[in-house]
Scaffold this active site. Structure first.
Site, PDB file in Angstrom:
ATOM      1  CE1 TYR A 121      -3.230  -2.977   0.820  1.00 32.63           C
ATOM      2  CE2 TYR A 121      -4.576  -0.994   0.952  1.00 32.63           C
ATOM      3  CZ  TYR A 121      -4.471  -2.361   0.822  1.00 32.63           C
ATOM      4  OH  TYR A 121      -5.606  -3.114   0.687  1.00 32.63           O
ATOM      5  CE  LYS A 172       3.023 -18.390  -1.080  1.00 35.58           C
ATOM      6  NZ  LYS A 172       2.187 -19.604  -1.042  1.00 35.58           N
ATOM      7  CG  ASP A 205      -0.807 -20.582   0.328  1.00 37.48           C
ATOM      8  OD1 ASP A 205      -0.247 -20.425   1.441  1.00 37.48           O
ATOM      9  OD2 ASP A 205      -0.282 -21.229  -0.603  1.00 37.48           O
ATOM     10  CG  ASP A 229      -7.679  -5.341   1.635  1.00 34.34           C
ATOM     11  OD1 ASP A 229      -8.654  -4.838   2.215  1.00 34.34           O
ATOM     12  OD2 ASP A 229      -7.636  -5.515   0.400  1.00 34.34           O
ATOM     13  CG  ASP A 233     -13.035  -8.131   2.215  1.00 32.24           C
ATOM     14  OD1 ASP A 233     -13.014  -7.294   3.128  1.00 32.24           O
ATOM     15  OD2 ASP A 233     -13.360  -7.855   1.042  1.00 32.24           O
TER      16      ASP A 233
HETATM   17  C1  IPM Z   1     -10.381  -1.749   3.571  1.00 35.14           C
HETATM   18  C2  IPM Z   1     -10.614  -1.294   2.163  1.00 35.14           C
HETATM   19  C3  IPM Z   1      -9.508  -0.335   1.773  1.00 35.14           C
HETATM   20  C4  IPM Z   1      -8.192  -1.088   1.886  1.00 35.14           C
HETATM   21  C5  IPM Z   1      -9.641   0.305   0.401  1.00 35.14           C
HETATM   22  C6  IPM Z   1     -10.976   0.979   0.229  1.00 35.14           C
HETATM   23  C7  IPM Z   1      -8.508   1.260   0.101  1.00 35.14           C
HETATM   24  O1  IPM Z   1     -10.691  -2.368   1.289  1.00 35.14           O
HETATM   25  O2  IPM Z   1     -10.403  -0.917   4.483  1.00 35.14           O
HETATM   26  O3  IPM Z   1     -10.187  -2.953   3.793  1.00 35.14           O
HETATM   27  O4  IPM Z   1      -7.794  -1.771   0.925  1.00 35.14           O
HETATM   28  O5  IPM Z   1      -7.564  -0.988   2.917  1.00 35.14           O
HETATM   29 MN    MN Z   2     -10.579  -4.301   2.302  1.00 36.78          MN
END
Ligand code: IPM
Ligand code: MN
Length: 328
Positions: A121, A172, A205, A229, A233
């Protein structure tokens, strides 16, 4: 005591869920002095403003920032993400992205400590010969000893205070032999100061499999920005859905305000339909209260959210907010 909070509702469902979070905080009895900032993709489309340095400087004076979600499909990817969200995370040195996941039916009770200012990032890289057949694009992962160590130390401290006292490094290291080596060495060295914390290592992974098949093996996970990130999710998907996943962008040294936001995005497809689940935003506000020293109100909000969890699919955004507010 009154806490000063900058509120950035943002785009899409952001303002809708943030309104419910503020409603619940008010019901909890905690007094917030809020200032609303009109920032995000919609503002950018209107007048080209993303996050001026004067506004960033103003944000430094608040006790915390509460953010809904930013981003609209009409703006090219990266403009708002880099210019607003990442700019705040980096400039305010919010070096830990803390994402807790609790879902008893699936046996999930874990926290991800995601490094939040470096890695892929950081913005290192660029183009050569752009637009030609010989185009080159690089995007490096930046890992500093200081940045990795402060994140790993935070994770060990957090794990030390939890009943399971277990910390897993996810990386990794078998392929990313430079960055992975720095992370592993730092993890091992900081671990010497924390003999009370049991440690483990998983490749990212494999961690994806375990999060789905055996999430109970995890207590605290520490990982880099991009892996964190993606993993969070996935963790959200296996623990009640992204509609309830909360996060805190923490500046643990308190040299600048921390920022609290749901893991989900602006969901433009459902904006204005009153169907967004505000629980992720409400739980993010609870994390904010914890950080502001209002642990009792935060705990009451979390308990209230678990009581409405079953009902949250069939009722509107503001009905869910009302129900949580009644219960705190
Ligand atoms: C998160 C989001 C952000 C990230 C994006 C919107 C830049 O996906 O907060 O997880 O990748 O950190
Ligand atoms: Mn995210």
């Amino acid at each position: 005591m009154t806490h000063s909070v900058a509120v950035i509702g943002g785009d899409g469902i952001g303002p809708e869920v943030v309104a419910e979070a503020l409603k619940v905080v008010a019901a909890s009895g905690v007094d917030l002095d809020t200032t609303h900032y009109d920032l995000g993709g919609a503002r950018y489309l209107r007048d080209g403003t993303i996050l001026p340095d004067e506004v960033l400087d103003e944000l430094r004076d608040f006790d915390a920032i509460l953010l809904g979600a930013v981003g609209t499909p009409e703006v090219p990817p990266g403009v708002i993400e880099r210019g607003l969200l990442l700019k705040m995370r980096f400039a305010l040195d919010q070096y830990v992205n803390l994402r807790p996941f609790l879902h008893e039916p699936a046996g999930v009770d874990l926290v991800v400590v995601r490094e939040n200012t470096e890695g892929a990032y950081a913005g290192e890289g660029g183009f050569l010969r752009k637009g030609t057949p010989h185009e080159v694009a690089t995007q490096g992962s930046v890992n500093t000893r200081m940045g990795v160590e402060r994140c790993v130390r935070f994770a060990f401290d957090l794990a030390s205070g939890r009943p399971a006292r277990h910390l897993t490094l996810v990386h990794k290291t078998n392929v990313l032999t430079f960055a992975g080596d720095l992370w592993q060495r730092t993890f091992d060295e900081v671990g010497v100061d924390h003999p009370e914390v049991a440690t483990a290592y998983d490749h990212v992974d494999a961690a994806c499999i375990h999060l789905v098949a055996d999430p109970g093996r995890y207590d605290v996970i520490v990982t880099d920005n991009l892996f964190g990130d993606i993993l969070t999710d996935l963790a959200g998907a296996v623990s009640g859905g992204i509609g309830v996943a909360a996060s805190a962008n923490l500046n643990p040294d308190r040299t600048a305000p921390s920022m609290f936001e749901p893991v989900h995005g602006s969901a433009p497809d459902i904006a204005g339909t009153a169907t967004a689940n505000p629980v992720a935003a409400i739980l993010s506000a609870a994390m904010m209260l914890d950080f502001l020293g209002e642990a009792d109100a935060a705990a009451r909000i979390r308990t209230a959210c678990t009581k409405v969890a079953d009902a949250s699919r069939s009722v509107s955004t503001s009905d869910i907010g009302d129900r949580v507010a009644e219960l705190v």
